[in-house]
Design an enzyme around this catalytic site. Structure first.
Site, PDB file in Angstrom:
ATOM      1  N   ASP A  18      -4.139   0.544   8.456  1.00  0.00           N
ATOM      2  CA  ASP A  18      -3.046   1.515   8.383  1.00  0.00           C
ATOM      3  C   ASP A  18      -3.113   2.496   9.557  1.00  0.00           C
ATOM      4  O   ASP A  18      -2.099   2.792  10.207  1.00  0.00           O
ATOM      5  CB  ASP A  18      -3.157   2.257   7.039  1.00  0.00           C
ATOM      6  CG  ASP A  18      -1.938   3.112   6.732  1.00  0.00           C
ATOM      7  OD1 ASP A  18      -0.822   2.694   7.103  1.00  0.00           O
ATOM      8  OD2 ASP A  18      -2.100   4.186   6.120  1.00  0.00           O
ATOM      9  N   HIS A  41       2.175  10.141  -2.585  1.00  0.00           N
ATOM     10  CA  HIS A  41       2.626   8.741  -2.642  1.00  0.00           C
ATOM     11  C   HIS A  41       1.543   7.748  -3.086  1.00  0.00           C
ATOM     12  O   HIS A  41       1.865   6.756  -3.741  1.00  0.00           O
ATOM     13  CB  HIS A  41       3.312   8.315  -1.323  1.00  0.00           C
ATOM     14  CG  HIS A  41       2.393   7.935  -0.210  1.00  0.00           C
ATOM     15  ND1 HIS A  41       1.941   8.833   0.727  1.00  0.00           N
ATOM     16  CD2 HIS A  41       1.845   6.733   0.130  1.00  0.00           C
ATOM     17  CE1 HIS A  41       1.156   8.209   1.585  1.00  0.00           C
ATOM     18  NE2 HIS A  41       1.073   6.936   1.250  1.00  0.00           N
ATOM     19  N   HIS A  65       0.814  -1.224   0.000  1.00  0.00           N
ATOM     20  CA  HIS A  65       0.000   0.000   0.000  1.00  0.00           C
ATOM     21  C   HIS A  65       0.845   1.271   0.000  1.00  0.00           C
ATOM     22  O   HIS A  65       0.438   2.300  -0.514  1.00  0.00           O
ATOM     23  CB  HIS A  65      -0.990   0.000   1.187  1.00  0.00           C
ATOM     24  CG  HIS A  65      -0.357   0.312   2.514  1.00  0.00           C
ATOM     25  ND1 HIS A  65       0.412  -0.605   3.200  1.00  0.00           N
ATOM     26  CD2 HIS A  65      -0.355   1.453   3.273  1.00  0.00           C
ATOM     27  CE1 HIS A  65       0.839  -0.054   4.330  1.00  0.00           C
ATOM     28  NE2 HIS A  65       0.388   1.186   4.400  1.00  0.00           N
ATOM     29  N   ASP A  66       2.053   1.221   0.577  1.00  0.00           N
ATOM     30  CA  ASP A  66       2.915   2.407   0.656  1.00  0.00           C
ATOM     31  C   ASP A  66       4.030   2.418  -0.384  1.00  0.00           C
ATOM     32  O   ASP A  66       5.006   3.153  -0.236  1.00  0.00           O
ATOM     33  CB  ASP A  66       3.545   2.498   2.056  1.00  0.00           C
ATOM     34  CG  ASP A  66       2.704   3.339   3.017  1.00  0.00           C
ATOM     35  OD1 ASP A  66       1.801   4.060   2.541  1.00  0.00           O
ATOM     36  OD2 ASP A  66       2.951   3.268   4.235  1.00  0.00           O
ATOM     37  N   HIS A 118      -5.878   4.187  -0.085  1.00  0.00           N
ATOM     38  CA  HIS A 118      -5.887   3.887   1.354  1.00  0.00           C
ATOM     39  C   HIS A 118      -5.929   5.144   2.223  1.00  0.00           C
ATOM     40  O   HIS A 118      -6.110   5.058   3.432  1.00  0.00           O
ATOM     41  CB  HIS A 118      -4.697   2.986   1.747  1.00  0.00           C
ATOM     42  CG  HIS A 118      -3.351   3.639   1.632  1.00  0.00           C
ATOM     43  ND1 HIS A 118      -2.701   3.787   0.421  1.00  0.00           N
ATOM     44  CD2 HIS A 118      -2.518   4.170   2.572  1.00  0.00           C
ATOM     45  CE1 HIS A 118      -1.531   4.387   0.625  1.00  0.00           C
ATOM     46  NE2 HIS A 118      -1.406   4.628   1.912  1.00  0.00           N
ATOM     47  N   HIS A 119      -5.762   6.324   1.608  1.00  0.00           N
ATOM     48  CA  HIS A 119      -5.909   7.572   2.380  1.00  0.00           C
ATOM     49  C   HIS A 119      -7.211   8.308   2.061  1.00  0.00           C
ATOM     50  O   HIS A 119      -7.397   9.454   2.466  1.00  0.00           O
ATOM     51  CB  HIS A 119      -4.711   8.507   2.133  1.00  0.00           C
ATOM     52  CG  HIS A 119      -3.488   8.122   2.903  1.00  0.00           C
ATOM     53  ND1 HIS A 119      -3.434   8.154   4.285  1.00  0.00           N
ATOM     54  CD2 HIS A 119      -2.282   7.653   2.485  1.00  0.00           C
ATOM     55  CE1 HIS A 119      -2.242   7.739   4.686  1.00  0.00           C
ATOM     56  NE2 HIS A 119      -1.519   7.422   3.616  1.00  0.00           N
ATOM     57  N   LYS A 164       5.940   5.496  -1.623  1.00  0.00           N
ATOM     58  CA  LYS A 164       6.929   6.223  -0.801  1.00  0.00           C
ATOM     59  C   LYS A 164       8.349   6.060  -1.342  1.00  0.00           C
ATOM     60  O   LYS A 164       9.248   6.806  -0.960  1.00  0.00           O
ATOM     61  CB  LYS A 164       6.855   5.752   0.654  1.00  0.00           C
ATOM     62  CG  LYS A 164       5.644   6.314   1.384  1.00  0.00           C
ATOM     63  CD  LYS A 164       5.679   6.031   2.863  1.00  0.00           C
ATOM     64  CE  LYS A 164       4.495   6.704   3.563  1.00  0.00           C
ATOM     65  NZ  LYS A 164       4.394   6.295   4.982  1.00  0.00           N
TER      66      LYS A 164
END
Length: 341
Positions: A281, A228, A199-200, A252-253, A203
């Site tokens: 998260d 990101h 998911h990240d 996811h944000h 970054k």
């Protein structure tokens, strides 16, 4: 162990002849006089390696018997069937092959032809099953290899941030458990675990100085961080074999009330997996060490999740996370290391 052949023919002389020829060649032979007896026998005794099936029989003929046999078996458990026929017509062979027979043997039998055709058909069937098993094994090995590569990539992402060691692995684990309790199973669980791990991934494109800045971020720096999810979705969008992989990275944000980023999606418009990962998260962010604070007390974490229900989080998945918290009486579900089990 000897290969097992069932011979089905209403003519006892044919049964005796076929039994004699095949037994002499080392096959285990069972003789039956009707299609219905064959169906019942297989149900009770299990599957033979091959069936020799007469076409012209009173009651259920060979075609009807084969149709019933195929209907009651899974595709991978289909028994090879060779038709026995005295009929020379092409129509019979065409109809038989369309019905699923693998070969024909003309009556009266030539002993060598009968035994060779039975042997070749059984050997070919065994080889096919061996190949299928090998392909399955290789597929599993490839999936394991993919998981190892993804896990290494997740470690590389986490290594960029001094304070989030093991974050991706924990989010993957929490996401999978939320999904399991929600009702996911099998491949869907594996997929959400993979989404959580990656998911990240965006970054990777964010400068270390911004990710690890201990002081408050400027608006410009915050905008860089907020990019990101878009970067992540772009990276994962290249994996055509698993198009949904990018969902966890991009959304996811997002917030349930539509006030998240990058696209301002709300409610059911946010993919389900992204809504699950958002809860996992946030939980890990609150329960792990950060540059600006220690892990929050469990009671505070619970309060924050409760408060965010219906605004930041999908209430269904928030409730599942809350029940996981309530079961974790010793507050062990945090900083569980970076193993991707």
């Amino acid at each position: 162990m000897a290969d097992w052949v069932i011979v089905v023919d209403d003519d006892s002389a044919n049964l005796k002849m076929a039994g004699h020829i095949l037994s002499r060649e080392g096959f285990k032979v069972t003789a039956l006089t009707s299609g219905q007896l064959l169906i019942d026998y297989i149900k009770e005794k299990g599957k033979p390696d091959l069936v020799l099936l007469d076409i012209k029989m009173p009651g259920m003929d060979g075609f009807d018997t084969l149709a019933k046999l195929r209907k009651e078996a899974d595709r991978e458990e289909e028994i090879p069937v060779i038709f026995l026929t005295a009929d020379e017509g092409d129509d019979t062979e065409t109809k038989g092959l369309e019905a699923g027979a693998v070969d024909f043997v003309k009556k009266p039998f030539m002993p060598k032809v009968l035994s060779l055709r039975v042997r070749h058909t059984i050997d070919l069937n065994h080889l096919q099953h061996d190949l299928e098993r090998e392909v399955e094994k290789k597929t599993e090995e490839n999936e394991q290899l993919f998981l190892h590569v993804v896990s290494s990539l997740a470690d590389a992402i986490d290594a960029k941030d001094t304070y989030t060691n093991g974050h991706s692995g924990r989010v993957a684990k929490y996401s999978k458990e939320i999904a399991r309790r929600y009702g996911y199973s099998g491949k869907d669980l594996d997929d959400i675990y993979m989404m959580g791990l990656l998911h990240d991934v965006g970054k990777i494109g964010i400068p270390d100085a911004v990710i690890n800045k201990p002081a408050k971020l400027t608006d410009e720096e915050y905008d860089i961080i907020k990019n990101h999810p878009v970067l992540g979705a772009r990276i994962l969008g290249n994996i055509k074999e698993m198009p949904s992989l990018a969902n966890g990275a991009r959304w996811h944000h997002e917030r349930y009330d539509g006030k998240g980023y990058p696209d301002g999606l709300s409610g059911e418009d946010i993919p389900k997996e992204s809504r699950i990962i958002a809860v996992a998260d946030a939980y890990d962010a609150m329960t792990s060490n950060r540059s600006y604070r220690k892990p929050l007390p469990q009671g505070v974490v619970r309060e924050e999740l409760e408060k965010g229900k219906g605004t930041q989080f999908d209430p269904v998945f928030a409730d599942i996370m809350l029940s996981m918290i309530d079961e974790d009486t010793d507050y062990l579900m945090r900083e569980m290391g970076d193993n991707h089990g």
